[in-house]
Design an enzyme around this catalytic site. Structure first.
Site, short mmCIF file in Angstrom:
data_model
loop_
_atom_site.label_atom_id
_atom_site.label_comp_id
_atom_site.label_asym_id
_atom_site.label_seq_id
_atom_site.Cartn_x
_atom_site.Cartn_y
_atom_site.Cartn_z
NE ARG A 17 -2.07 -1.49 3.34
CZ ARG A 17 -2.42 -1.45 4.50
NH1 ARG A 17 -3.68 -1.08 4.88
NH2 ARG A 17 -1.70 -1.76 5.77
CG ASN A 35 -3.82 -4.52 2.95
OD1 ASN A 35 -3.37 -4.47 2.06
ND2 ASN A 35 -3.36 -4.65 4.30
#
Length: 89
Positions: A17, A35
């Site tokens: 990320r 996620n």
């Protein structure tokens, strides 16, 4: 233009990320990365089509610790009005 992509493999817990957010800032892309409960990572990114395609090429393999085994993605002709690129939790 919007890119919607879902990355599968070893993509959580490896800095994916943060990697995507850093690349988005470099390319001036708006949207988010997060996620998902099934272990994948979802990316929604908006910007100029040519820039989005370069951004996708830059993130498709992920950071060094990631192992991307599958990517489902599509480019869509719509935008959601994002003002920044962020990591959603």
């Amino acid at each position: 233009m919007r890119l919607y992509a879902v990355f599968a493999g070893t993509v959580q817990g490896v800095g994916f990320r943060h990697f995507v957010k850093t690349k988005a800032k470099e390319f001036g892309i708006k949207g988010y990365v997060r996620n998902m409960p099934d272990g994948t990572v979802e990316v929604v990114a908006e910007g100029d089509e040519e820039v989005l395609r370069k951004f996708f090429e830059a993130i498709e393999n992920g950071p060094p610790l990631a192992e991307v085994t599958d990517i489902r993605y599509q480019f869509e002709d719509k935008e959601g009005g994002f003002t920044d690129f962020e990591i959603l939790y």
